[in-house]
Design a protein around this motif. Structure first.
Motif, PDB file in Angstrom:
ATOM      1  N   CYS A  14      28.298  42.413  32.479  1.00  0.00           N
ATOM      2  CA  CYS A  14      28.228  41.458  33.576  1.00  0.00           C
ATOM      3  C   CYS A  14      28.914  41.979  34.838  1.00  0.00           C
ATOM      4  N   GLN A  15      28.876  41.139  35.892  1.00  0.00           N
ATOM      5  CA  GLN A  15      29.462  41.511  37.162  1.00  0.00           C
ATOM      6  C   GLN A  15      30.963  41.751  37.055  1.00  0.00           C
ATOM      7  N   MET A  16      31.631  41.016  36.158  1.00  0.00           N
ATOM      8  CA  MET A  16      33.064  41.215  35.989  1.00  0.00           C
ATOM      9  C   MET A  16      33.351  42.640  35.519  1.00  0.00           C
ATOM     10  N   ASN A  17      32.505  43.157  34.624  1.00  0.00           N
ATOM     11  CA  ASN A  17      32.678  44.534  34.178  1.00  0.00           C
ATOM     12  C   ASN A  17      32.419  45.524  35.303  1.00  0.00           C
ATOM     13  N   VAL A  18      31.422  45.241  36.140  1.00  0.00           N
ATOM     14  CA  VAL A  18      31.157  46.115  37.279  1.00  0.00           C
ATOM     15  C   VAL A  18      32.385  46.179  38.181  1.00  0.00           C
ATOM     16  N   HIS A  19      32.975  45.025  38.445  1.00  0.00           N
ATOM     17  CA  HIS A  19      34.174  44.980  39.284  1.00  0.00           C
ATOM     18  C   HIS A  19      35.334  45.704  38.599  1.00  0.00           C
ATOM     19  N   ASP A  20      35.489  45.520  37.293  1.00  0.00           N
ATOM     20  CA  ASP A  20      36.538  46.235  36.567  1.00  0.00           C
ATOM     21  C   ASP A  20      36.345  47.746  36.676  1.00  0.00           C
ATOM     22  N   SER A  21      35.090  48.193  36.657  1.00  0.00           N
ATOM     23  CA  SER A  21      34.826  49.631  36.765  1.00  0.00           C
ATOM     24  C   SER A  21      35.234  50.172  38.125  1.00  0.00           C
ATOM     25  N   GLU A  22      35.118  49.336  39.170  1.00  0.00           N
ATOM     26  CA  GLU A  22      35.624  49.756  40.468  1.00  0.00           C
ATOM     27  C   GLU A  22      37.134  49.963  40.414  1.00  0.00           C
ATOM     28  N   ARG A  23      37.814  49.114  39.652  1.00  0.00           N
ATOM     29  CA  ARG A  23      39.262  49.281  39.480  1.00  0.00           C
ATOM     30  C   ARG A  23      39.570  50.549  38.692  1.00  0.00           C
ATOM     31  N   ILE A  24      38.783  50.805  37.659  1.00  0.00           N
ATOM     32  CA  ILE A  24      38.999  52.014  36.856  1.00  0.00           C
ATOM     33  C   ILE A  24      38.842  53.256  37.727  1.00  0.00           C
ATOM     34  N   GLY A  25      37.792  53.286  38.552  1.00  0.00           N
ATOM     35  CA  GLY A  25      37.593  54.419  39.449  1.00  0.00           C
ATOM     36  C   GLY A  25      38.742  54.571  40.424  1.00  0.00           C
ATOM     37  N   GLY A  26      39.219  53.461  40.977  1.00  0.00           N
ATOM     38  CA  GLY A  26      40.338  53.516  41.902  1.00  0.00           C
ATOM     39  C   GLY A  26      41.606  54.036  41.251  1.00  0.00           C
ATOM     40  N   LEU A  27      41.875  53.576  40.036  1.00  0.00           N
ATOM     41  CA  LEU A  27      43.057  54.047  39.310  1.00  0.00           C
ATOM     42  C   LEU A  27      42.997  55.548  39.049  1.00  0.00           C
ATOM     43  N   LEU A 133      46.767  38.647  29.925  1.00  0.00           N
ATOM     44  CA  LEU A 133      46.831  39.355  31.199  1.00  0.00           C
ATOM     45  C   LEU A 133      48.262  39.360  31.722  1.00  0.00           C
ATOM     46  N   GLU A 134      48.731  40.543  32.108  1.00  0.00           N
ATOM     47  CA  GLU A 134      50.070  40.649  32.676  1.00  0.00           C
ATOM     48  C   GLU A 134      50.020  40.909  34.185  1.00  0.00           C
ATOM     49  N   VAL A 135      49.031  41.689  34.622  1.00  0.00           N
ATOM     50  CA  VAL A 135      48.874  42.007  36.043  1.00  0.00           C
ATOM     51  C   VAL A 135      47.449  41.672  36.442  1.00  0.00           C
ATOM     52  N   PHE A 136      47.278  40.825  37.466  1.00  0.00           N
ATOM     53  CA  PHE A 136      45.922  40.467  37.876  1.00  0.00           C
ATOM     54  C   PHE A 136      45.204  41.717  38.370  1.00  0.00           C
ATOM     55  N   PRO A 137      43.959  41.958  37.925  1.00  0.00           N
ATOM     56  CA  PRO A 137      43.270  43.215  38.253  1.00  0.00           C
ATOM     57  C   PRO A 137      43.174  43.502  39.739  1.00  0.00           C
TER      58      PRO A 137
END
Length: 495
Positions: A14-27, A133-137
Motif C-alpha cells: 500500500c501507499q504507507m509502504n511506499v512512503h516507508d520506502s522513501e524513509r528507507i532510502g533517506g536513511l 512505535l517509538e519514533v514517528f517515521p
C-alpha cells in the motif's frame, strides 16, 4: 578510497509502504549509501514487504530464492527484509532464507543502517522487531521520488478490527502526529518546491482520536488551505464509519483540497459488512456518497471491493452490484477474497468456491468498467487544469505525448508538443479540453489552452540538471510513478 556501497529498495503493498520506502532510502543515503542504477546489482537489497495477500509470503521467499545465488557470487552483498511480512514472520524469515542479513519490523525502520553494519561486522543475521512505535517515521530522513508531489503521514496504525485485515496487528494501534508537526512538514515541502501533498493514514479520517479532537481531520484540511504555495491536497484512506459531514464541508470549502475521494466499500451487503466488522451498513455508505456529490458535484469517487468473502451468497453479491450502480464510482480496486493468515476471516466457515468467486469477480469488473467508461465519456468537453506528471516515456515514438492528473485525480494524456514556448516540466500546470474518454483515462488531443510554470517545475529542472531552455517538448511521460499520489494497483488500501 573504495566507492560508496549501493542500495535498492523493492516495495510491495500500500501507499504507507511506499512512503516507508522513501524513509528507507533517506536513511541509507544519510548513512553514505547511493542508489544503484538500473543496470547494476546493488550491494544492499531491501525488501519492504506486505502481508495483506495470501500469496505475499510466496512472492517474498521466491524473490529471496532468486537472490541467493547472486549473493553467493557477490562478496559483501547484504539482503534486508522489512515491512509487514517481516513483522509477522519475525521468527521464520531467517530460518526459511538463511542468507538474509537483516530482518526489521514496521516500528523500527530507523534501525536499518545500524543493523546492516552490525550484521556485516558480526557476520550473522540481525533480527530486530519492536512491538510498538517509538519514533514517528516522519522524523526520519527521506529520499522522495518526486520533486513536486509528496506523501505526508498524519497517523500510523489502526484501531479497527476488520476480520479480513491483518494490518492492525502489524502496524499497531493508531498513533497521531500533532497538527503543528504535520503543517510544519507541509510548509517545508512547499518551500522545497512541492505543490501537491497526500495525507496518509491507515484510517485517515480517525485522525485526532489520540488527542481527543473528533474534528481534527477537517480542521487539518482547512489549515492546509492556508499554506501559501500548496496547490493540491489529497488524502487516503478514510473509513466510512467515521466519515463525518465536517470533513465533506472542509473538502467543499477549501479550494486546494481536490475533488477526489477514495471510499472503501468492501461489500454492498449489510449482512457481510457485519461479518467483516465494518461498522457501517449499505444505507450509511450510500448516504455518504450522496452528501459528497451534493456538496462537490464534480467529485470522482473510487473504492475497494472484496468478492467472495466467506459466506457470500448470490444475494449478497447482488447487493454489491446495486451499490456500484448507485454510487457510480469512477474506478474500483477489486479483489478476489483470499485467506490472509492471522485474520479471523481465514477460519470462517462457508468459504466460497474459487470458480464462484472468479465468476462474480468478472461480473463486477465488467460492470465497473462499463460505469468508468460512461463517467469518463461524460468528461468530454470539460476544460481542466492538469499537473504534468513524471513517469516512463512512451515506447511508440510519440515523444510529444505527456500525462498528468486532473483535479479529480483522473489520468489525462495530452500532446505536450502543442505547448507554446519552453518545454513542459513535471509539476507544471497545463489547461486542456477533454476530447475523449477511455475506460481508464482521458485524452485531450487539442491545443493546450494555457501553461502555468510552477516552483515544482523549477525544482524538477534543478534536480535533474535541466536548463530552462533545454530540450524539445519536455520529458517523456506516461503513467505516473509513486511520486503522484494515487492508489497502487497491486494492493488494497487496507481499509
Amino acid at each position: 578510497m573504495s566507492s560508496a556501497r549501493t542500495y535498492q529498495v523493492r516495495t510491495y503493498g500500500c501507499q504507507m509502504n511506499v512512503h516507508d520506502s522513501e524513509r528507507i532510502g533517506g536513511l541509507l543515503e544519510d548513512a553514505g549509501y547511493v542508489a544503484a542504477s538500473d543496470d547494476e546489482q546493488a550491494d544492499v537489497v531491501v525488501f519492504n514487504t506486505c502481508a495483506v495477500r495470501e500469496n505475499a509470503d510466496n512472492k517474498l521467499y521466491g524473490n529471496l530464492g532468486h537472490l541467493a545465488p547472486v549473493k553467493a557470487r557477490k562478496p559483501g552483498m547484504q539482503i534486508a527484509v522489512g515491512g509487514c511480512m517481516a513483522q509477522k514472520d519475525r521468527d521464520t524469515v531467517v530460518q526459511r532464507a538463511p542468507w538474509v542479513d537483516v530482518v526489521f519490523g514496521t516500528h523500527n525502520i530507523g534501525s536499518l543502517p545500524a543493523l546492516l553494519e552490525r550484521a556485516r561486522v558480526q557476520e550473522e543475521a540481525q533480527v530486530e522487531i519492536l512491538e510498538s512505535l517509538e519514533v514517528f517515521p516522519s522524523t526520519l530522513p527521506t529520499k522522495r521520488d518526486s520533486a513536486y508531489a509528496a506523501w505526508v503521514s498524519i497517523s500510523v496504525g489502526c484501531n479497527n478490527t476488520c476480520t479480513f485485515c491483518i494490518v492492525p496487528s502489524l502496524r499497531g494501534k493508531e498513533k497521531d502526529r500533532r497538527p503543528g508537526d504535520v503543517l510544519a512538514e507541509i510548509r517545508a515541502l512547499v518551500a522545497e518546491g512541492v505543490s501537491e501533498v497526500t495525507l496518509l493514514g491507515q484510517n485517515v479520517n480517525a485522525y485526532g482520536v489520540e488527542f481527543g479532537d473528533r474534528q481534527a481531520f477537517s480542521k487539518l484540511l482547512r489549515a492546509c488551505g492556508e499554506v501559501e504555495g500548496l496547490e493540491r491536497v489529497r488524502f487516503t484512506s478514510p473509513h466510512p464509519a467515521e466519515f463525518t459531514d465536517d470533513v465533506i464541508e472542509a473538502m467543499a470549502e477549501t479550494p486546494n483540497v481536490m475533488p477526489s475521494l477514495h471510499m472503501p466499500l468492501q461489500s454492498g451487503s449489510s449482512r457481510l459488512l457485519k461479518e467483516m466488522r465494518r461498522s457501517y451498513r449499505q444505507a450509511k455508505f450510500l448516504g455518504i456518497i450522496d452528501r459528497v456529490r451534493e456538496a462537490i458535484p464534480d467529485a470522482a469517487i473510487t473504492t475497494d471491493i472484496i468478492v467472495g468473502f466467506p459466506g457470500e451468497t448470490e444475494e449478497d453479491f447482488q447487493e454489491t452490484l446495486h451499490v456500484v450502480r448507485e454510487a457510480r464510482f469512477s474506478g474500483a480496486f477489486t479483489f478476489q477474497y483470499s485467506k490472509r493468515p492471522g485474520t479471523p476471516a481465514a477460519t470462517l466457515p462457508d468459504q466460497v468456491a474459487p470458480e464462484v468467486v472468479k465468476d462474480r469477480y468478472q461480473r463486477l469488473v465488467d460492470l465497473q468498467n462499463e460505469i468508468s467508461w460512461e463517467e469518463n465519456r461524460r468528461q468530454v468537453g470539460r476544460t481542466v487544469e492538469v499537473m504534468v506528471a513524471e513517469g516512463e516515456g512512451r515506447k511508440d515514438g510519440d515523444t510529444g505525448r505527456l500525462s498528468g492528473r486532473a483535479p479529480d485525480n483522473r489520468l489525462v494524456h495530452f500532446n505536450g508538443a502543442l505547448a507554446q514556448g519552453e518545454p513542459l516540466r513535471p509539476g507544471d500546470m497545463v489547461t486542456v479540453t477533454i476530447t475523449r474518454g477511455a475506460p481508464h483515462y482521458l485524452e485531450a488531443d487539442g491545443d493546450i489552452l494555457s501553461v502555468r510554470r510552477t516552483r515544482s517545475g523549477d525544482a524538477w529542472a534543478a534536480r535533474n540538471g535541466v536548463s530552462a531552455s533545454g530540450g524539445g517538448a519536455g520529458v517523456g511521460l506516461g503513467m505516473p510513478t509513486i511520486g503522484v499520489p494515487a492508489p497502487l494497483p497491486d494492493a488494497p488500501t487496507c481499509r
